[in-house]
Design a protein around this motif. Structure first.
Motif, PDB file in Angstrom:
ATOM      1  N   MET A   1      -2.371  -1.685  -7.884  1.00 54.95           N
ATOM      2  CA  MET A   1      -3.780  -1.914  -8.179  1.00 54.95           C
ATOM      3  C   MET A   1      -4.185  -3.290  -7.670  1.00 54.95           C
ATOM      4  O   MET A   1      -3.555  -4.294  -8.000  1.00 54.95           O
ATOM      5  N   MET A   2      -5.210  -3.333  -6.826  1.00 53.56           N
ATOM      6  CA  MET A   2      -5.646  -4.592  -6.236  1.00 53.56           C
ATOM      7  C   MET A   2      -7.158  -4.765  -6.364  1.00 53.56           C
ATOM      8  O   MET A   2      -7.898  -3.798  -6.553  1.00 53.56           O
ATOM      9  N   TYR A   3      -7.605  -6.021  -6.217  1.00 49.17           N
ATOM     10  CA  TYR A   3      -9.016  -6.360  -6.218  1.00 49.17           C
ATOM     11  C   TYR A   3      -9.330  -7.190  -4.983  1.00 49.17           C
ATOM     12  O   TYR A   3      -8.477  -7.942  -4.502  1.00 49.17           O
ATOM     13  N   GLY A   4     -10.558  -7.033  -4.488  1.00 42.41           N
ATOM     14  CA  GLY A   4     -10.963  -7.734  -3.284  1.00 42.41           C
ATOM     15  C   GLY A   4     -12.030  -8.776  -3.561  1.00 42.41           C
ATOM     16  O   GLY A   4     -12.800  -8.668  -4.515  1.00 42.41           O
ATOM     17  N   SER A   5     -12.075  -9.787  -2.709  1.00 38.02           N
ATOM     18  CA  SER A   5     -13.041 -10.876  -2.828  1.00 38.02           C
ATOM     19  C   SER A   5     -13.662 -11.152  -1.470  1.00 38.02           C
ATOM     20  O   SER A   5     -12.959 -11.205  -0.459  1.00 38.02           O
ATOM     21  N   ILE A   6     -14.988 -11.334  -1.454  1.00 41.20           N
ATOM     22  CA  ILE A   6     -15.680 -11.802  -0.261  1.00 41.20           C
ATOM     23  C   ILE A   6     -16.490 -13.023  -0.652  1.00 41.20           C
ATOM     24  O   ILE A   6     -17.462 -12.927  -1.409  1.00 41.20           O
ATOM     25  N   PHE A  13     -16.857 -16.674   6.322  1.00 43.07           N
ATOM     26  CA  PHE A  13     -16.539 -15.693   5.289  1.00 43.07           C
ATOM     27  C   PHE A  13     -15.053 -15.839   4.960  1.00 43.07           C
ATOM     28  O   PHE A  13     -14.216 -15.896   5.868  1.00 43.07           O
ATOM     29  N   VAL A  14     -14.732 -15.877   3.675  1.00 47.71           N
ATOM     30  CA  VAL A  14     -13.337 -15.871   3.234  1.00 47.71           C
ATOM     31  C   VAL A  14     -13.119 -14.590   2.450  1.00 47.71           C
ATOM     32  O   VAL A  14     -13.784 -14.344   1.445  1.00 47.71           O
ATOM     33  N   CYS A  15     -12.202 -13.755   2.925  1.00 45.28           N
ATOM     34  CA  CYS A  15     -11.875 -12.487   2.264  1.00 45.28           C
ATOM     35  C   CYS A  15     -10.455 -12.554   1.716  1.00 45.28           C
ATOM     36  O   CYS A  15      -9.570 -13.128   2.365  1.00 45.28           O
ATOM     37  N   ALA A  16     -10.265 -11.971   0.547  1.00 46.06           N
ATOM     38  CA  ALA A  16      -8.938 -11.993  -0.065  1.00 46.06           C
ATOM     39  C   ALA A  16      -8.709 -10.718  -0.858  1.00 46.06           C
ATOM     40  O   ALA A  16      -9.659 -10.045  -1.273  1.00 46.06           O
ATOM     41  N   VAL A  17      -7.446 -10.411  -1.075  1.00 42.42           N
ATOM     42  CA  VAL A  17      -7.043  -9.358  -2.003  1.00 42.42           C
ATOM     43  C   VAL A  17      -6.013  -9.946  -2.955  1.00 42.42           C
ATOM     44  O   VAL A  17      -5.236 -10.833  -2.592  1.00 42.42           O
ATOM     45  N   ALA A  18      -6.046  -9.449  -4.198  1.00 38.51           N
ATOM     46  CA  ALA A  18      -5.151  -9.960  -5.231  1.00 38.51           C
ATOM     47  C   ALA A  18      -4.636  -8.810  -6.069  1.00 38.51           C
ATOM     48  O   ALA A  18      -5.207  -7.718  -6.090  1.00 38.51           O
ATOM     49  N   ASP A  19      -3.539  -9.074  -6.784  1.00 32.95           N
ATOM     50  CA  ASP A  19      -2.964  -8.047  -7.648  1.00 32.95           C
ATOM     51  C   ASP A  19      -3.679  -8.037  -9.005  1.00 32.95           C
ATOM     52  O   ASP A  19      -4.675  -8.740  -9.211  1.00 32.95           O
ATOM     53  N   GLU A  20      -3.163  -7.248  -9.929  1.00 31.92           N
ATOM     54  CA  GLU A  20      -3.800  -7.064 -11.235  1.00 31.92           C
ATOM     55  C   GLU A  20      -3.956  -8.379 -11.999  1.00 31.92           C
ATOM     56  O   GLU A  20      -4.916  -8.566 -12.736  1.00 31.92           O
ATOM     57  N   SER A  21      -3.024  -9.300 -11.800  1.00 30.26           N
ATOM     58  CA  SER A  21      -3.111 -10.597 -12.485  1.00 30.26           C
ATOM     59  C   SER A  21      -3.918 -11.607 -11.679  1.00 30.26           C
ATOM     60  O   SER A  21      -3.973 -12.775 -12.037  1.00 30.26           O
ATOM     61  N   LEU A  22      -4.554 -11.137 -10.611  1.00 32.23           N
ATOM     62  CA  LEU A  22      -5.412 -11.928  -9.726  1.00 32.23           C
ATOM     63  C   LEU A  22      -4.646 -12.985  -8.931  1.00 32.23           C
ATOM     64  O   LEU A  22      -5.206 -13.991  -8.506  1.00 32.23           O
ATOM     65  N   GLU A  54      -9.366  -1.505  -6.320  1.00 34.53           N
ATOM     66  CA  GLU A  54     -10.061  -0.994  -7.500  1.00 34.53           C
ATOM     67  C   GLU A  54     -11.480  -1.550  -7.620  1.00 34.53           C
ATOM     68  O   GLU A  54     -12.281  -1.042  -8.405  1.00 34.53           O
ATOM     69  N   GLY A  55     -11.773  -2.595  -6.875  1.00 34.85           N
ATOM     70  CA  GLY A  55     -13.101  -3.196  -6.936  1.00 34.85           C
ATOM     71  C   GLY A  55     -13.169  -4.376  -5.993  1.00 34.85           C
ATOM     72  O   GLY A  55     -12.143  -4.935  -5.602  1.00 34.85           O
ATOM     73  N   ILE A  56     -14.394  -4.749  -5.619  1.00 30.63           N
ATOM     74  CA  ILE A  56     -14.622  -5.887  -4.731  1.00 30.63           C
ATOM     75  C   ILE A  56     -15.708  -6.762  -5.343  1.00 30.63           C
ATOM     76  O   ILE A  56     -16.739  -6.273  -5.808  1.00 30.63           O
ATOM     77  N   GLY A  57     -15.472  -8.059  -5.342  1.00 28.88           N
ATOM     78  CA  GLY A  57     -16.470  -9.022  -5.785  1.00 28.88           C
ATOM     79  C   GLY A  57     -17.021  -9.773  -4.588  1.00 28.88           C
ATOM     80  O   GLY A  57     -16.261 -10.221  -3.726  1.00 28.88           O
ATOM     81  N   ILE A  58     -18.345  -9.901  -4.520  1.00 33.20           N
ATOM     82  CA  ILE A  58     -18.997 -10.604  -3.417  1.00 33.20           C
ATOM     83  C   ILE A  58     -19.799 -11.770  -3.973  1.00 33.20           C
ATOM     84  O   ILE A  58     -20.642 -11.605  -4.855  1.00 33.20           O
ATOM     85  N   ASN A 273     -10.623 -22.988  -4.222  1.00 33.10           N
ATOM     86  CA  ASN A 273     -10.344 -21.591  -4.577  1.00 33.10           C
ATOM     87  C   ASN A 273     -11.299 -21.037  -5.626  1.00 33.10           C
ATOM     88  O   ASN A 273     -11.209 -19.859  -5.964  1.00 33.10           O
ATOM     89  N   ALA A 274     -12.207 -21.851  -6.141  1.00 32.83           N
ATOM     90  CA  ALA A 274     -13.051 -21.409  -7.256  1.00 32.83           C
ATOM     91  C   ALA A 274     -13.858 -20.163  -6.903  1.00 32.83           C
ATOM     92  O   ALA A 274     -13.941 -19.220  -7.693  1.00 32.83           O
ATOM     93  N   GLY A 275     -14.455 -20.138  -5.706  1.00 30.35           N
ATOM     94  CA  GLY A 275     -15.278 -18.996  -5.311  1.00 30.35           C
ATOM     95  C   GLY A 275     -14.473 -17.720  -5.158  1.00 30.35           C
ATOM     96  O   GLY A 275     -14.883 -16.646  -5.629  1.00 30.35           O
ATOM     97  N   THR A 276     -13.317 -17.821  -4.514  1.00 29.86           N
ATOM     98  CA  THR A 276     -12.473 -16.641  -4.322  1.00 29.86           C
ATOM     99  C   THR A 276     -11.965 -16.102  -5.656  1.00 29.86           C
ATOM    100  O   THR A 276     -12.026 -14.892  -5.919  1.00 29.86           O
TER     101      THR A 276
END
Length: 290
Positions: A1-6, A13-22, A54-58, A273-276
């Motif tokens: 399970m992963m989450y995405g960030s834009i 643009f900085v894009c990232a993916v993280a695991d359940e614990s972010l 599982e979701g993306i935050g922009i 890293n605050a925004g991501t």
């Protein structure tokens, strides 16, 4: 399970993916060019993780439309970046990813990162400003962004010119607003140099501290937050925070008893890293509340 960030900035643009614990697993950066070019790179990055997302935050530069019932919800609206005006950001992502998508401003995302994992953790009221290429602010009260007909544009509050400052400001809309006096382009316009190339002893820093302290003063009197966090490149100058504290005390004249300034007016714990982290946390929240 992963989450995405834009983290969609005006420069990159900085894009990232993280695991359940972010915990961040992968992160990439692209220059902000045209919507067609930049979004193609964004989409291709997340396609590599599509089966696990599982979701993306922009968190986007703005102004943006934040109202879910609006026909232009999810759009970047009247931005000075002409190619991005009236761009359907969320709609473009939805064409490729059938996922919950959290949508807010870039500075709101940074505020949420600090609220969830940084200097605002455990507090009920957090205000975050970034003072860099531009100036923006976001406020959180009891886990919710402070918003109304739109999101705040705190970076354009008016400030009183310093007695020794003849600079008239760099904002094309408001001249000597906070952004017009303190952002990176304003520093370059008035000095011909970037901030990192200016001596810590230069009087410029006292002027900038005076303007940033006015921002903290206004914020204190309007919102009385538990903490005010100043991020961005200008606040990476090690001598700035002490100058802001002193200027704030001079302005406030003990009218309001705030928490100790070392805990009240601070720089971000999460740094760049605050925004991501904020986007990832919002993505997880969007999935939970689906």
């Amino acid at each position: 399970m992963m989450y995405g960030s834009i983290e969609a900035g005006g420069t990159k643009f900085v894009c990232a993916v993280a695991d359940e614990s972010l915990e961040i697993i992968d992160r990439v950066s692209f220059p902000t060019t045209t919507p067609e070019e930049t979004m193609e790179l964004v989409i291709q990055f997340f396609k590599g993780y599509q089966d696990k997302l599982e979701g993306i935050g922009i968190g986007s530069f703005g102004p943006i439309d934040i109202h879910r019932n609006s026909p232009t919800y999810g759009f970047i609206t009247s931005t000075p970046k002409l190619l991005w005006q009236n761009f359907d950001f969320v709609g473009t992502m939805k064409k490729h990813f059938s996922l919950p998508i959290a949508w807010t401003t870039d500075v709101n995302a940074a505020a949420y990162g600090e609220y969830a994992f940084g200097k605002g953790k455990g507090l009920s009221s957090v205000v975050y400003y970034t003072i860099g290429t531009g100036v923006g602010g976001g406020a959180i009260q009891e886990g919710r962004f402070v918003e109304g007909f739109s999101h705040p544009e705190m970076g354009h509050m008016m400030v009183v010119p310093h007695k020794n400052d003849s600079f008239t400001g760099n904002c094309p809309f408001h001249g000597n607003c906070l952004e017009g006096m303190t952002a990176g382009p304003a520093i370059e316009k008035r000095t011909g140099k970037k901030g990192q190339d200016i001596s810590p002893d230069d009087e410029l820093w006292d002027m900038l501290a005076y303007y940033i302290a006015q921002c903290a003063y206004n914020t204190t009197l309007m919102l009385s937050p538990d903490v005010i966090i100043f991020g961005g490149g200008v606040m990476k100058q090690r001598h700035m925070l002490k100058k802001v504290h002193q200027a704030f005390e001079d302005l406030m004249q003990s009218y309001v008893k705030t928490p100790d300034l070392t805990n009240y007016i601070v720089t971000p714990e999460l740094e760049d890293n605050a925004g991501t982290i904020g986007c990832l946390a919002l993505a997880k929240e969007a999935k939970i509340h689906l």
